[in-house]
Enzyme design. Structure first.
Site, PDB file in Angstrom:
ATOM      1  N   TRP A   1       0.665   3.045   2.404  1.00 47.52           N
ATOM      2  CA  TRP A   1       0.002   2.420   3.542  1.00 47.52           C
ATOM      3  C   TRP A   1      -0.768   3.427   4.370  1.00 47.52           C
ATOM      4  O   TRP A   1      -1.817   3.098   4.948  1.00 47.52           O
ATOM      5  CB  TRP A   1       1.015   1.629   4.378  1.00 47.52           C
ATOM      6  CG  TRP A   1       1.353   0.358   3.681  1.00 47.52           C
ATOM      7  CD1 TRP A   1       2.489   0.069   2.979  1.00 47.52           C
ATOM      8  CD2 TRP A   1       0.494  -0.778   3.536  1.00 47.52           C
ATOM      9  NE1 TRP A   1       2.395  -1.179   2.416  1.00 47.52           N
ATOM     10  CE2 TRP A   1       1.191  -1.725   2.746  1.00 47.52           C
ATOM     11  CE3 TRP A   1      -0.777  -1.092   3.988  1.00 47.52           C
ATOM     12  CZ2 TRP A   1       0.646  -2.965   2.404  1.00 47.52           C
ATOM     13  CZ3 TRP A   1      -1.329  -2.314   3.653  1.00 47.52           C
ATOM     14  CH2 TRP A   1      -0.615  -3.240   2.871  1.00 47.52           C
TER      15      TRP A   1
ATOM     16  N   ASP B   1       1.518   2.491  12.843  1.00 42.87           N
ATOM     17  CA  ASP B   1       1.707   1.246  12.096  1.00 42.87           C
ATOM     18  C   ASP B   1       3.213   1.080  11.908  1.00 42.87           C
ATOM     19  O   ASP B   1       3.844   1.806  11.145  1.00 42.87           O
ATOM     20  CB  ASP B   1       0.988   1.338  10.748  1.00 42.87           C
ATOM     21  CG  ASP B   1       1.210   0.116   9.870  1.00 42.87           C
ATOM     22  OD1 ASP B   1       1.975  -0.789  10.260  1.00 42.87           O
ATOM     23  OD2 ASP B   1       0.631   0.072   8.765  1.00 42.87           O
TER      24      ASP B   1
ATOM     25  N   LYS C   1       7.483  -9.105   8.245  1.00 46.19           N
ATOM     26  CA  LYS C   1       8.664  -8.350   7.839  1.00 46.19           C
ATOM     27  C   LYS C   1       9.846  -8.705   8.754  1.00 46.19           C
ATOM     28  O   LYS C   1      10.822  -9.292   8.329  1.00 46.19           O
ATOM     29  CB  LYS C   1       8.415  -6.843   7.913  1.00 46.19           C
ATOM     30  CG  LYS C   1       7.039  -6.386   7.472  1.00 46.19           C
ATOM     31  CD  LYS C   1       6.871  -6.348   5.990  1.00 46.19           C
ATOM     32  CE  LYS C   1       5.546  -5.670   5.626  1.00 46.19           C
ATOM     33  NZ  LYS C   1       5.294  -5.679   4.188  1.00 46.19           N
TER      34      LYS C   1
END
Length: 366
Positions: free
Chosen positions: A104, A178, A202
């Site tokens: 990511w 993030d 999530k």
């Protein structure tokens, strides 16, 4: 048979939340409407939004000089939205510092290069993303627009267990994180970050909602190319209602926030998450059949990748897990192996069931 969903996202939601949403599906609180049918500017939905914003602010102890925005596009879109809103604070072309800790981080770096110069101040690529580069190895720019980290790598399974101090080395650049796959799983000091963002799918709710927590002084610097709907200033001035937000996703997120508060808040979640992660990692470390390849001090509590030392047994392992109601354990295609995502809504009973199955499989195939 009890089913446990170990998906990395969209991920398991609290059963109580799903039951409440089902009960309210056709008629929310006597309004005669489903939340899906409500105007985002009507009094019914505004009350849902205001409660969700208030509860999230309380759960994370968000200071008054930060705004909470509910946006669309997911964290991947925010990889473009963040630079479009922040690099305008500096003379162009601005520089963004990144710490590359996995898949990511790499996506964020690729996107940011469209809007600024990128300095990869440190990278864990050489150790196959098995550890976060030590803070003393970071080569930060003196005048960066901001420093970006992915504080929990969902695919690779690393997590920052500290907040890096970057201001002294950069002349005061804000830290941007993030936090998609571990927000609300542990206590955080929001004041140490300039911006925190997270996709909801999530620990918060269904896919489609992105939470952005941004300090007031970082709002109002969007580049001219930034679409209006993604300009934090416009979004903040309109209380996330500049355009039609993902209303049902915000509603589910609000139910999750209420569930968290009923169950002891972030402090209780952190204790439960430590217990779940310890249970799984302790077994992996003692096993002769399985292995986790992440440095112990950098291991994620949320996403636990592991590998069978004999990968010819992968299909048998997954088939047996499915028969036991242990779902979505296959690792990401980019890294292979297995992955157990054990977010807030995963009860410790699910981790116990997984460990018991792994023990039995090892006894048969080890």
């Amino acid at each position: 048979m009890t089913v446990y969903n170990f998906s990395a996202g969209p991920a398991v939601l609290p059963k109580e939340v799903l039951q409440q949403a089902a009960a309210e599906m056709l008629d929310w609180h006597g309004s005669g409407m489903s939340v899906m049918e409500m105007s985002h500017r009507g009094k019914e939905f505004i009350s849902i939004y205001e409660a969700a914003e208030r509860d999230l602010r309380e759960l994370l102890a968000v200071p008054d000089n930060y705004r909470i925005l509910f946006m669309q596009g997911g964290a991947l879109a925010e990889n473009a939205i963040v630079p479009m809103n922040l690099v305008g604070r500096k003379a162009q072309p601005a520089t963004i510092d990144f710490i590359d800790t996995g898949s990511w981080s790499a996506k964020s770096i690729k996107e940011a290069k469209k809007y600024a110069n990128v300095n990869v101040a440190a990278s864990a690529a050489s150790n196959k993303y098995s550890a976060i580069p030590g803070r003393d190895s970071w080569k930060l720019s003196r005048d960066a627009a901001y420093v970006h980290i992915c504080s929990n790598e969902t695919i690779d399974g690393t997590e920052y267990h500290y907040v890096p101090d970057v201001a002294a080395d950069t002349g005061g650049a804000p830290l941007v994180a993030d936090m998609s796959s571990h927000i609300l799983s542990r206590a955080i000091d929001v004041s140490k970050y300039g911006v925190i963002y997270a996709g909801a799918q999530k620990n918060i709710g269904p896919a489609g909602v992105t939470i952005v927590i941004v300090r007031d002084d970082l709002i109002g610097h969007a580049l001219p190319v930034c679409p209006s709907a993604f300009d934090w200033k416009l979004v903040a001035e309109n209380n996330s209602m500049y355009n039609t937000p993902p209303t049902y996703g915000i509603y589910i997120a609000g139910l999750v926030f209420q569930w968290l508060k009923r169950n002891g808040g972030v402090a209780a979640m952190e204790l439960a998450n430590i217990a779940k992660a310890d249970l799984l990692y302790d077994y992996l470390d003692a096993s002769g059949l399985y292995e986790n390849r992440i440095a112990p001090e950098c291991r994620s509590r949320m996403n636990v990748p592991f590998f069978l030392r004999d990968e010819s047994k992968n299909d048998a392992f997954l088939a047996g897990a499915k028969d036991r109601g242990l779902l979505q354990l296959k690792g990401h295609k980019s890294v292979g192996g297995m992955r157990a995502s054990i977010y807030n809504a995963m009860p410790i009973e699910g981790v116990r069931a997984l460990v018991e199955y792994m023990k039995e499989f090892e006894k048969q195939h080890g």
